[in-house]
Enzyme design. Structure first.
Site, PDB file in Angstrom:
ATOM      1  N   SER A 123       0.795  -1.239   0.000  1.00 43.20           N
ATOM      2  CA  SER A 123       0.000   0.000   0.000  1.00 43.20           C
ATOM      3  C   SER A 123       0.823   1.283   0.000  1.00 43.20           C
ATOM      4  O   SER A 123       0.249   2.379  -0.081  1.00 43.20           O
ATOM      5  CB  SER A 123      -0.951   0.018   1.200  1.00 43.20           C
ATOM      6  OG  SER A 123      -2.071  -0.795   0.946  1.00 43.20           O
ATOM      7  N   LYS A 140       0.141   3.906  -2.620  1.00 43.95           N
ATOM      8  CA  LYS A 140      -0.848   4.981  -2.532  1.00 43.95           C
ATOM      9  C   LYS A 140      -0.212   6.361  -2.391  1.00 43.95           C
ATOM     10  O   LYS A 140      -0.903   7.378  -2.538  1.00 43.95           O
ATOM     11  CB  LYS A 140      -1.812   4.692  -1.383  1.00 43.95           C
ATOM     12  CG  LYS A 140      -2.704   3.483  -1.685  1.00 43.95           C
ATOM     13  CD  LYS A 140      -3.362   2.898  -0.462  1.00 43.95           C
ATOM     14  CE  LYS A 140      -4.138   1.636  -0.849  1.00 43.95           C
ATOM     15  NZ  LYS A 140      -4.473   0.799   0.301  1.00 43.95           N
ATOM     16  N   SER A 182      -5.991   3.502   4.499  1.00 40.94           N
ATOM     17  CA  SER A 182      -5.382   2.695   3.447  1.00 40.94           C
ATOM     18  C   SER A 182      -6.450   2.027   2.583  1.00 40.94           C
ATOM     19  O   SER A 182      -6.359   0.854   2.228  1.00 40.94           O
ATOM     20  CB  SER A 182      -4.437   1.631   4.032  1.00 40.94           C
ATOM     21  OG  SER A 182      -3.544   1.156   3.046  1.00 40.94           O
ATOM     22  N   LYS A 190       3.366   6.571   4.957  1.00 42.60           N
ATOM     23  CA  LYS A 190       2.427   5.518   4.573  1.00 42.60           C
ATOM     24  C   LYS A 190       2.925   4.139   4.959  1.00 42.60           C
ATOM     25  O   LYS A 190       4.092   3.811   4.801  1.00 42.60           O
ATOM     26  CB  LYS A 190       2.177   5.537   3.055  1.00 42.60           C
ATOM     27  CG  LYS A 190       1.067   4.607   2.597  1.00 42.60           C
ATOM     28  CD  LYS A 190      -0.287   5.086   3.053  1.00 42.60           C
ATOM     29  CE  LYS A 190      -1.390   4.080   2.790  1.00 42.60           C
ATOM     30  NZ  LYS A 190      -1.370   2.939   3.737  1.00 42.60           N
TER      31      LYS A 190
END
Length: 375
Positions: A54, A57, A109, A219
């Site tokens: 993730s 992102k 997320s 992140k």
């Protein structure tokens, strides 16, 4: 015999230092980057192509910010609402702002939010991935390829720790991006398909925001195939660093260690001070010093040579008068050939321009900069 004993004692004394010098032991790859200069402070297999889960992102948000306004309203498709994995809890037919989707993307997320953003901007995830890849190449991430906007496992979806640090450095220069990734909580309003209104709360999964001094984002990521992936940033006393680990089972602790490594070895070099003369505007009998509007300090690590260059960017001023303190242009600060930032260049005094204005360099400042580099 004495020689052997001395060798053993020396080895024992040196052993703790060698263990202390080991960082990111559990990571498949790692990169610690100076966010101001782009210099790599520490790396481990940082050029190895690996999946990123993730942390994908980061680019999804960056592409969203470049292609939309935050007040645009998105209608969620059935495909987006049905996306597997971590969720922003959006529903088919829901109308929700791009801003709320962006917070759901980064704090929760939300894989569903990523698909909703991709469909809104490009029509489908594949076309949006093309947009992500184009942006990655513009940034200089040559060993990165995106196949989707959320990081779910897919053949050919990869990056490197260095590229991901590079992308993050670029993204963190966007104030809106910084605001989103540093937020601990966000309340999203929406309108359901039946017209009723509602709200939901997103909580940031990044534990470092509450446990690492100066943490500014960025992140988390995880899939069973990719392992734990993490990108973090922290800012202290005018310095900021970005840490990236891919496939790291001990990422929280190792990011703290990497950040302490960076800040403990950091020193500031003054590149420009407010009032420094960077050039002269001359028109007939009228002249004006063009000066830096503010200080600019560059954080560096190690005692090695750091080449500082100041490059003024002052547009054609023919026939353009200036008031004292008025902006005339800017000056880009380079460290070892990489852009570290810029300062405004302003008029030191009132300037009555004629039909032709010459912009001349300030030789004294050039000499002072050379001296700073030597020292």
């Amino acid at each position: 015999m004495k020689r052997i004993v001395l060798l053993i004692v020396s080895a024992l004394l040196l052993a703790p230092q060698s263990f202390a010098a080991a960082y990111a032991d559990a990571a498949g790859s790692a990169c610690l980057m100076n966010a101001v200069t782009g210099e790599v402070v520490f790396e481990k297999n940082s050029g190895e192509r690996l999946p990123m889960a993730s942390t994908t992102k980061i680019m999804t948000l960056l592409a969203a910010l470049k292609n939309t306004s935050q007040d645009e309203v998105v209608t969620v498709s059935a495909a987006a609402a049905a996306t597997e994995g971590s969720s922003a809890y959006i529903e088919t037919g829901m109308r929700i702002t791009m801003e709320a989707l962006e917070y759901g993307l980064m704090l929760n997320s939300g894989n569903d939010a990523a698909v909703a953003i991709a469909e809104y901007i490009s029509g489908d995830c594949g076309s949006f991935a093309d947009e992500m890849n184009k942006l990655a190449k513009e940034i200089g991430a040559e060993n990165t390829q995106f196949m989707n906007p959320n990081g779910l496992d897919q053949e050919g979806h990869y990056t490197t720790a260095y590229d991901l640090a590079l992308i993050t450095r670029y993204a963190m220069r966007d104030e809106c991006f910084r605001r989103i990734v540093s937020a601990k909580i966000y309340t999203a309003g929406f309108v359901r398909a039946d017209g009723t209104e509602g709200s939901m709360e997103y909580i940031n999964h990044n534990k470092l925001l509450g446990t690492l001094e100066g943490c500014t984002g960025v992140k988390t990521g995880y899939t069973k195939a990719d392992g734990r992936c993490l990108v973090s940033a922290a800012q202290r006393d005018g310095a900021e660093y970005i840490a990236v680990t891919l496939n790291d089972s001990n990422d929280w602790n190792e990011h703290r260690e990497l950040m302490e490594l960076a800040f403990s070895d950091c020193r500031l070099i003054n590149a420009v001070s407010a009032g420094d003369c960077l050039g002269h505007a001359v028109s007939g009998q009228s002249s004006c010093d063009l000066v830096a509007a503010e200080d600019f300090n560059i954080p560096v690590n190690g005692e090695g040579y750091h080449n500082i260059d100041i490059v003024p960017h002052i547009p054609d001023m023919d026939g353009v008068p200036l008031n004292k303190g008025e902006k005339a242009g800017s000056a880009e600060i380079l460290c070892n050939g990489r852009s570290a930032g810029s300062v405004d260049v302003v008029a030191k005094n009132d300037f009555a321009a004629g039909t032709r204005t010459d912009i001349r360099p300030c030789f004294m400042f050039t000499i002072l900069t050379l001296i700073k580099n030597i020292l």
